[in-house]
Design a protein around this motif. Structure first.
Motif, PDB file in Angstrom:
ATOM      1  N   CYS A   1      27.700  38.087  31.319  1.00  0.00           N
ATOM      2  CA  CYS A   1      28.180  36.962  30.514  1.00  0.00           C
ATOM      3  C   CYS A   1      26.975  36.279  29.858  1.00  0.00           C
ATOM      4  CB  CYS A   1      28.953  35.994  31.401  1.00  0.00           C
ATOM      5  SG  CYS A   1      29.672  34.620  30.524  1.00  0.00           S
ATOM      6  N   ASP A   2      25.987  35.960  30.661  1.00  0.00           N
ATOM      7  CA  ASP A   2      24.701  35.426  30.211  1.00  0.00           C
ATOM      8  C   ASP A   2      23.732  35.628  31.381  1.00  0.00           C
ATOM      9  OD1 ASP A   2      25.102  33.240  32.024  1.00  0.00           O
ATOM     10  OD2 ASP A   2      26.176  32.146  30.467  1.00  0.00           O
ATOM     11  N   LYS A   3      22.520  35.111  31.271  1.00  0.00           N
ATOM     12  CA  LYS A   3      21.540  35.348  32.338  1.00  0.00           C
ATOM     13  C   LYS A   3      21.853  34.609  33.623  1.00  0.00           C
ATOM     14  CE  LYS A   3      17.688  36.928  29.670  1.00  0.00           C
ATOM     15  NZ  LYS A   3      16.261  36.955  29.565  1.00  0.00           N
ATOM     16  N   LYS A   4      22.854  33.742  33.609  1.00  0.00           N
ATOM     17  CA  LYS A   4      23.238  33.007  34.811  1.00  0.00           C
ATOM     18  C   LYS A   4      24.520  33.554  35.435  1.00  0.00           C
ATOM     19  CE  LYS A   4      23.991  28.338  36.481  1.00  0.00           C
ATOM     20  NZ  LYS A   4      24.056  26.925  36.140  1.00  0.00           N
ATOM     21  N   HIS A   5      25.340  34.248  34.656  1.00  0.00           N
ATOM     22  CA  HIS A   5      26.650  34.671  35.132  1.00  0.00           C
ATOM     23  C   HIS A   5      26.865  36.172  34.951  1.00  0.00           C
ATOM     24  CE1 HIS A   5      27.152  30.369  34.153  1.00  0.00           C
ATOM     25  NE2 HIS A   5      27.805  30.382  35.301  1.00  0.00           N
ATOM     26  N   LEU A   6      27.236  36.802  36.028  1.00  0.00           N
ATOM     27  CA  LEU A   6      27.572  38.220  36.054  1.00  0.00           C
ATOM     28  C   LEU A   6      29.006  38.310  36.556  1.00  0.00           C
ATOM     29  CD1 LEU A   6      26.425  41.118  35.801  1.00  0.00           C
ATOM     30  CD2 LEU A   6      25.739  40.943  38.185  1.00  0.00           C
ATOM     31  N   ILE A   7      29.875  38.937  35.793  1.00  0.00           N
ATOM     32  CA  ILE A   7      31.293  38.973  36.131  1.00  0.00           C
ATOM     33  C   ILE A   7      31.664  40.350  36.675  1.00  0.00           C
ATOM     34  CG2 ILE A   7      33.635  38.786  35.208  1.00  0.00           C
ATOM     35  CD1 ILE A   7      32.404  36.978  33.003  1.00  0.00           C
ATOM     36  N   LEU A   8      32.327  40.345  37.823  1.00  0.00           N
ATOM     37  CA  LEU A   8      32.829  41.581  38.412  1.00  0.00           C
ATOM     38  C   LEU A   8      34.333  41.625  38.180  1.00  0.00           C
ATOM     39  CD1 LEU A   8      32.264  44.085  40.207  1.00  0.00           C
ATOM     40  CD2 LEU A   8      32.941  42.666  42.143  1.00  0.00           C
ATOM     41  N   SER A   9      34.806  42.678  37.519  1.00  0.00           N
ATOM     42  CA  SER A   9      36.233  42.810  37.217  1.00  0.00           C
ATOM     43  C   SER A   9      36.794  44.032  37.918  1.00  0.00           C
ATOM     44  CB  SER A   9      36.445  42.961  35.708  1.00  0.00           C
ATOM     45  OG  SER A   9      35.905  41.871  35.021  1.00  0.00           O
ATOM     46  N   ARG A  10      38.047  43.907  38.328  1.00  0.00           N
ATOM     47  CA  ARG A  10      38.740  45.024  38.979  1.00  0.00           C
ATOM     48  C   ARG A  10      39.631  45.714  37.971  1.00  0.00           C
ATOM     49  NH1 ARG A  10      40.977  42.366  44.482  1.00  0.00           N
ATOM     50  NH2 ARG A  10      40.446  44.344  45.410  1.00  0.00           N
ATOM     51  N   LYS A  11      39.753  47.024  38.118  1.00  0.00           N
ATOM     52  CA  LYS A  11      40.661  47.777  37.258  1.00  0.00           C
ATOM     53  C   LYS A  11      42.089  47.675  37.777  1.00  0.00           C
ATOM     54  CE  LYS A  11      36.982  50.736  35.817  1.00  0.00           C
ATOM     55  NZ  LYS A  11      36.776  51.708  34.810  1.00  0.00           N
ATOM     56  N   VAL A  12      42.253  47.692  39.096  1.00  0.00           N
ATOM     57  CA  VAL A  12      43.571  47.566  39.722  1.00  0.00           C
ATOM     58  C   VAL A  12      43.506  46.379  40.679  1.00  0.00           C
ATOM     59  CG1 VAL A  12      45.285  48.687  41.194  1.00  0.00           C
ATOM     60  CG2 VAL A  12      43.946  50.054  39.581  1.00  0.00           C
ATOM     61  N   VAL A  13      44.419  45.438  40.530  1.00  0.00           N
ATOM     62  CA  VAL A  13      44.410  44.224  41.347  1.00  0.00           C
ATOM     63  C   VAL A  13      45.614  44.228  42.281  1.00  0.00           C
ATOM     64  CG1 VAL A  13      44.420  41.704  41.301  1.00  0.00           C
ATOM     65  CG2 VAL A  13      43.319  42.973  39.458  1.00  0.00           C
ATOM     66  N   PRO A  14      45.377  44.121  43.602  1.00  0.00           N
ATOM     67  CA  PRO A  14      46.510  44.068  44.530  1.00  0.00           C
ATOM     68  C   PRO A  14      47.238  42.724  44.427  1.00  0.00           C
ATOM     69  CG  PRO A  14      44.439  43.862  45.720  1.00  0.00           C
ATOM     70  CD  PRO A  14      44.100  44.111  44.287  1.00  0.00           C
ATOM     71  N   ARG A  15      48.489  42.710  44.838  1.00  0.00           N
ATOM     72  CA  ARG A  15      49.270  41.469  44.843  1.00  0.00           C
ATOM     73  C   ARG A  15      48.661  40.480  45.822  1.00  0.00           C
ATOM     74  NH1 ARG A  15      54.256  41.377  46.937  1.00  0.00           N
ATOM     75  NH2 ARG A  15      54.628  39.427  45.872  1.00  0.00           N
ATOM     76  N   ASP A  16      48.801  39.191  45.526  1.00  0.00           N
ATOM     77  CA  ASP A  16      48.373  38.151  46.455  1.00  0.00           C
ATOM     78  C   ASP A  16      49.335  38.115  47.641  1.00  0.00           C
ATOM     79  OD1 ASP A  16      46.184  37.278  45.005  1.00  0.00           O
ATOM     80  OD2 ASP A  16      47.350  35.830  43.858  1.00  0.00           O
ATOM     81  N   PRO A  17      48.806  38.034  48.869  1.00  0.00           N
ATOM     82  CA  PRO A  17      49.703  37.978  50.029  1.00  0.00           C
ATOM     83  C   PRO A  17      50.464  36.660  50.111  1.00  0.00           C
ATOM     84  CG  PRO A  17      47.425  37.771  50.723  1.00  0.00           C
ATOM     85  CD  PRO A  17      47.416  38.058  49.247  1.00  0.00           C
ATOM     86  N   VAL A  18      49.881  35.608  49.561  1.00  0.00           N
ATOM     87  CA  VAL A  18      50.538  34.303  49.506  1.00  0.00           C
ATOM     88  C   VAL A  18      50.268  33.704  48.136  1.00  0.00           C
ATOM     89  CG1 VAL A  18      50.408  33.775  51.966  1.00  0.00           C
ATOM     90  CG2 VAL A  18      48.525  33.158  50.505  1.00  0.00           C
ATOM     91  N   ASP A  19      51.194  32.861  47.679  1.00  0.00           N
ATOM     92  CA  ASP A  19      50.970  32.174  46.405  1.00  0.00           C
ATOM     93  C   ASP A  19      50.023  31.008  46.645  1.00  0.00           C
ATOM     94  OD1 ASP A  19      52.624  33.815  44.920  1.00  0.00           O
ATOM     95  OD2 ASP A  19      54.412  32.641  45.408  1.00  0.00           O
ATOM     96  N   VAL A  20      48.894  31.009  45.923  1.00  0.00           N
ATOM     97  CA  VAL A  20      47.914  29.946  46.043  1.00  0.00           C
ATOM     98  C   VAL A  20      47.863  29.222  44.707  1.00  0.00           C
ATOM     99  CG1 VAL A  20      45.496  29.388  46.449  1.00  0.00           C
ATOM    100  CG2 VAL A  20      46.560  31.267  47.698  1.00  0.00           C
ATOM    101  N   LYS A  21      48.122  27.936  44.719  1.00  0.00           N
ATOM    102  CA  LYS A  21      48.057  27.143  43.499  1.00  0.00           C
ATOM    103  C   LYS A  21      46.696  26.462  43.457  1.00  0.00           C
ATOM    104  CE  LYS A  21      52.963  26.473  43.199  1.00  0.00           C
ATOM    105  NZ  LYS A  21      54.073  25.559  43.028  1.00  0.00           N
ATOM    106  N   LYS A  22      45.956  26.736  42.417  1.00  0.00           N
ATOM    107  CA  LYS A  22      44.631  26.156  42.255  1.00  0.00           C
ATOM    108  C   LYS A  22      44.754  24.851  41.484  1.00  0.00           C
ATOM    109  CE  LYS A  22      42.521  30.669  42.097  1.00  0.00           C
ATOM    110  NZ  LYS A  22      41.804  31.631  41.278  1.00  0.00           N
ATOM    111  N   THR A  23      44.028  23.837  41.943  1.00  0.00           N
ATOM    112  CA  THR A  23      43.975  22.564  41.246  1.00  0.00           C
ATOM    113  C   THR A  23      42.518  22.230  40.968  1.00  0.00           C
ATOM    114  OG1 THR A  23      43.962  21.319  43.313  1.00  0.00           O
ATOM    115  CG2 THR A  23      46.111  21.702  42.278  1.00  0.00           C
ATOM    116  N   LEU A  24      42.274  21.640  39.829  1.00  0.00           N
ATOM    117  CA  LEU A  24      40.917  21.261  39.473  1.00  0.00           C
ATOM    118  C   LEU A  24      40.626  19.865  39.981  1.00  0.00           C
ATOM    119  CD1 LEU A  24      40.804  22.538  35.790  1.00  0.00           C
ATOM    120  CD2 LEU A  24      39.857  23.643  37.825  1.00  0.00           C
ATOM    121  N   ARG A  25      39.417  19.689  40.483  1.00  0.00           N
ATOM    122  CA  ARG A  25      38.998  18.361  40.936  1.00  0.00           C
ATOM    123  C   ARG A  25      38.593  17.531  39.731  1.00  0.00           C
ATOM    124  NH1 ARG A  25      35.087  19.452  46.091  1.00  0.00           N
ATOM    125  NH2 ARG A  25      36.480  20.853  47.189  1.00  0.00           N
ATOM    126  N   SER A  26      38.840  16.246  39.813  1.00  0.00           N
ATOM    127  CA  SER A  26      38.450  15.341  38.706  1.00  0.00           C
ATOM    128  C   SER A  26      37.037  14.866  38.887  1.00  0.00           C
ATOM    129  CB  SER A  26      39.380  14.142  38.668  1.00  0.00           C
ATOM    130  OG  SER A  26      40.687  14.602  38.430  1.00  0.00           O
TER     131      SER A  26
END
Length: 82
Positions: free
Chosen positions: A57-82
């Motif tokens: 991405c840049d010299k600070k960020h390297l992104i690892l991507s999956r070709k096949v993604v397994p289903r989540d075992p549980v639904d996790v809702k992410k919330t952003l902190r203020s």
């Protein structure tokens, strides 16, 4: 099990997980390694010999991507902190 998974996800998303880059030097080549701690690999449900792709991405960020993604075992809702 679920509590451990939630703790690992919290550490990875909000705190990060420090890891050292390793270098193996040979006579004619060198290789760099980044190992996944077992807790992260288990939380992400990685499997042996799974194909992944690195993107710079840049010299600070390297992104690892999956070709096949397994289903989540549980639904996790992410919330952003203020």
């Amino acid at each position: 099990m679920l509590l451990r998974l939630c703790l690992v996800i919290y550490l990875v998303i909000f705190k990060g997980y420090p890891t050292k880059v390793q270098l193996i030097q040979r006579k004619r080549s060198e290789q760099f390694y980044i190992n996944f701690p077992a807790a992260i690999a288990q939380a992400m449900d990685f499997s042996k010999a799974e194909d992944v792709e690195w993107t710079i991405c840049d010299k600070k960020h390297l992104i690892l991507s999956r070709k096949v993604v397994p289903r989540d075992p549980v639904d996790v809702k992410k919330t952003l902190r203020s």
